[in-house]
Design an enzyme around this catalytic site. Sequence first.
Site, PDB file in Angstrom:
ATOM      1  N   HIS B 266      33.009  31.440 -26.677  1.00 14.55           N
ATOM      2  CA  HIS B 266      33.495  32.295 -27.771  1.00 14.55           C
ATOM      3  C   HIS B 266      33.672  33.737 -27.275  1.00 14.55           C
ATOM      4  O   HIS B 266      34.748  34.333 -27.437  1.00 14.55           O
ATOM      5  CB  HIS B 266      32.486  32.233 -28.923  1.00 14.55           C
ATOM      6  CG  HIS B 266      32.856  33.058 -30.117  1.00 14.55           C
ATOM      7  ND1 HIS B 266      33.520  32.546 -31.198  1.00 14.55           N
ATOM      8  CD2 HIS B 266      32.653  34.376 -30.394  1.00 14.55           C
ATOM      9  CE1 HIS B 266      33.718  33.517 -32.095  1.00 14.55           C
ATOM     10  NE2 HIS B 266      33.189  34.635 -31.629  1.00 14.55           N
ATOM     11  N   GLU B 267      32.633  34.282 -26.665  1.00 13.74           N
ATOM     12  CA  GLU B 267      32.720  35.666 -26.186  1.00 13.74           C
ATOM     13  C   GLU B 267      33.745  35.784 -25.055  1.00 13.74           C
ATOM     14  O   GLU B 267      34.379  36.834 -24.892  1.00 13.74           O
ATOM     15  CB  GLU B 267      31.344  36.162 -25.721  1.00 13.74           C
ATOM     16  CG  GLU B 267      30.239  36.141 -26.788  1.00 13.74           C
ATOM     17  CD  GLU B 267      30.584  36.889 -28.070  1.00 13.74           C
ATOM     18  OE1 GLU B 267      31.446  37.779 -28.037  1.00 13.74           O
ATOM     19  OE2 GLU B 267      29.994  36.554 -29.127  1.00 13.74           O
ATOM     20  N   HIS B 270      37.014  36.566 -26.606  1.00 10.21           N
ATOM     21  CA  HIS B 270      37.126  38.009 -26.869  1.00 10.21           C
ATOM     22  C   HIS B 270      37.430  38.761 -25.564  1.00 10.21           C
ATOM     23  O   HIS B 270      38.278  39.643 -25.522  1.00 10.21           O
ATOM     24  CB  HIS B 270      35.800  38.544 -27.425  1.00 10.21           C
ATOM     25  CG  HIS B 270      35.566  38.244 -28.890  1.00 10.21           C
ATOM     26  ND1 HIS B 270      36.461  38.609 -29.878  1.00 10.21           N
ATOM     27  CD2 HIS B 270      34.529  37.646 -29.534  1.00 10.21           C
ATOM     28  CE1 HIS B 270      35.980  38.250 -31.065  1.00 10.21           C
ATOM     29  NE2 HIS B 270      34.806  37.656 -30.893  1.00 10.21           N
ATOM     30  N   GLU B 296      39.082  38.061 -33.465  1.00  8.80           N
ATOM     31  CA  GLU B 296      38.329  36.840 -33.758  1.00  8.80           C
ATOM     32  C   GLU B 296      39.213  35.611 -33.497  1.00  8.80           C
ATOM     33  O   GLU B 296      38.701  34.559 -33.096  1.00  8.80           O
ATOM     34  CB  GLU B 296      37.836  36.876 -35.212  1.00  8.80           C
ATOM     35  CG  GLU B 296      36.814  35.818 -35.565  1.00  8.80           C
ATOM     36  CD  GLU B 296      35.444  36.015 -34.890  1.00  8.80           C
ATOM     37  OE1 GLU B 296      35.211  37.082 -34.283  1.00  8.80           O
ATOM     38  OE2 GLU B 296      34.626  35.082 -34.957  1.00  8.80           O
TER      39      GLU B 296
END
Lengths: 500, 500
Positions: B266-267, B270, B296
């Site tokens: 997930h990160e 980003h 997001e």
Amino acid sequence: MSQPPSYARLEQRFARIANLDNALGILQWDQDTMMPEGAASARSDSLAMLKVMRHELLIDPALADLLPAAEQEVAADAWRAANVREMHRQYVHATAVPADLVEAVSKAVSESEMAWRKARRDDDFAALLPYLGEVLRLQRAVGEAKAAALGTSTYDALLDSYEPDGRSARIDVVFADLAEFLPSFTAAVLEAQAHRPAVLPLAGPFAPEAQRALGVKMMKALGFDFERGRLDVSLHPFCGGSDDDVRITTRYDEADFARSLMGVLHETGHALYEQGRPAAWKKQPVGQSRGMALHESQSLLIEMQACRSPQFITYAAPLMREAFGGTGPAWDAENLARLYKRVQRSLIRVDADEVTYPAHVILRYRLERAMIDGDLLLSDLPGAFRDGMKQLIGIEPPTDALGCMQDIHWPAGLWGYFPTYTLGAMTAAQLFDTAKQQLPDLLEQIAVGNFAPLVGWLRTNVHGKGSLLSTDDLLLEVTGKPLDAEVFKRHLRGRYLDGV
Amino acid sequence: MSQPPSYARLEQRFARIANLDNALGILQWDQDTMMPEGAASARSDSLAMLKVMRHELLIDPALADLLPAAEQEVAADAWRAANVREMHRQYVHATAVPADLVEAVSKAVSESEMAWRKARRDDDFAALLPYLGEVLRLQRAVGEAKAAALGTSTYDALLDSYEPDGRSARIDVVFADLAEFLPSFTAAVLEAQAHRPAVLPLAGPFAPEAQRALGVKMMKALGFDFERGRLDVSLHPFCGGSDDDVRITTRYDEADFARSLMGVLHETGHALYEQGRPAAWKKQPVGQSRGMALHESQSLLIEMQACRSPQFITYAAPLMREAFGGTGPAWDAENLARLYKRVQRSLIRVDADEVTYPAHVILRYRLERAMIDGDLLLSDLPGAFRDGMKQLIGIEPPTDALGCMQDIHWPAGLWGYFPTYTLGAMTAAQLFDTAKQQLPDLLEQIAVGNFAPLVGWLRTNVHGKGSLLSTDDLLLEVTGKPLDAEVFKRHLRGRYLDGV
């Protein structure tokens, strides 16, 4: 008592500067320990901008009126008066040099550092000469500008940036004493050493995790507060961060734990000073550490005076054996002690032992002063460096790379810095000597790993004083006399001529 | 073409702001990953001061003239015109709120966060009420001040801080669509799930070093550039740093590697966005990432769309087995796929799965809007929250601690932030859908660990655009239509009703 108005405004401004310094300290630490390579350019932009902001806070013309007004307001209060005195020193240093000269220095230093890396690799002093010449020219200009503001000689004005109130007239006296002593003393030490058993080597490899664990254990024993600091890894060890966030670094060599460990103890000495600064004045100039000589005295007091003493080896030897599973005679306290006080004539300052190190420094001090004063041409530096090495250390560098180009200080514009190393070593000896007199069981306590008496004494007599006193006054107050080469010489004689 | 004068001055100023943001990003990262506890107060002072300096650079009255002049100068140049547009947005946001209101918000938020920690622990909403009431009152005042400057409603003015050009009128439409769909769909998913084999648990412990190594391997496969970023550990995972120095964090649970790994992915989503921003505009507003919804969308596109796909599990299952020495049927791709798409009605938003997460968000969005608009009294929040949970998720929180007090957002003053989570999830589905159409073998490439086609597509269509386009325009340009709940619903149906 309510805050006097001009003084209060100054305190507020200098607290902002301290907040910036705190940020700069961590960003610089991060650059040397954590930052990925690709971030170098962005980081350099950020650091440069924060430094400009810091400079702008310092040179604000409003300070020209606030400083004398505040001086009047707080004349009766020793700490506040000293605070204004230190604010004024920073203001004078910052305003003395015109902005275009600051910028020219920054550009010349950056180019000269690059040229130095290449010239040192290629052993080509001629290639460095024009870049270093420009740095020297600009350093002289900076020195002249500051000298006019400070009322000192050009060299002393540069020295004052690193060593407040440091003056070469006094340095000359103690360095002359040492320079006369060292050549024959070094010969005597080598002679005595030749009659002792050879140092048995310690067989590695030494796992970095085990080295770190041992370093942390000793840092804790010495009183390093891990709630207000860290130990990490960097290419070149340093003590950075600031305030309640002191960050020291080391580098682990799997073939040799001894050097890294002594490096950790050295940086811990610096860190204890930072962590022991007067809490009430942390964000004010008077709460900062005194100059580089006193800072170096704190690292050398821990590393050289305390942690190469036979009593420290008594404490440390079993911990070392335990950390690395060491067995056999190489791990005996006597062999470890011999390892930690081995002396040799060597070419490289940063690798030098306690006995020969001052000679490296005295040589550089004399040369840089002669260059700033115009008594030595830069083109004559290589020869003068070789001659000085021969005279003071007894060996001659085979190349300029191993001679006058070995250190980054001159290409980096750090003229006036070198003497603080040996002033620090002498100051450490003198402070430790007094501590031993005032705490008669100091060495016995060290032998059982109890450093609290020593560090408590330093807290009271050095760390907690911040910048209240000049280094000279502090030394006089604490030891009863000004800096005295005799104490240092006595320490060297005791350690290197006597004993095993 | 030489730089137009007003525009050039603005670029210079915003580059300084970017340099400050870079410093702030690293100092905040350090605070959450490295900083010793005792440094908290000094760090907080430094961060606050740098933020004030940043604010002062933005609200300089000179900008009021420079911005319209620059707009004229660069009207014909899309990137520069967009840059001025974004500068103007930042200027309006910064100048709209008077300094005393900014200070009051900062104080109220700090007190309310403290009260929240205690009230949540004690399950005592009444204790939080006065603090949260003050935050709400001040957020409304901020929203009103910004609304006057932006020409929007009060809530939309708050939303605009996180989601530029975000408007609740459009959010209402897509959220209404989802809110109607989710309750019956969730029931259908749970029914389908009940007929599949139970998920076999993976037996730990999973060594943090092995978890980290696997995470790094997948980050590299995804294209994370370790020359311009790092992976570290923090209590709450985040993507921080800035510029060429993107720092993501995770936390390792020795009993469960799956959650940390998905967090890292997930990160990484980003981080890929940050590392892919247009290099030529890195220090300018137009080179920044678009709002929080698009940010997001990039994390969720990587985590939810790509890395919970069956194709990803095909690639990842052998690596997981290898990393942890996993054997037996629990480590089969089919079981791992079931593990990664398990759905349940649950109380806590941050633990929610892909299917129920939007319902948590829609509830909060509706409640915060009603509170800002004065349609819901804060004292009625606990009941309204419980009712909404029952209606949208199908379970009722037994306490307010597990209900309306579970998130920090409201006490922390982050009103208008919540909707961006689900806007991001929907945007991710729509972008991934288009990517699959334009790159027909996208999923097959993922199955063999080749993410270059996907990330290359994102670089071109999203990352490299910076803030050139509004999120709506970007979505329209790339996918051919505005945000459409139907695509997200189709994705959910495909993943959770079909397959194993």
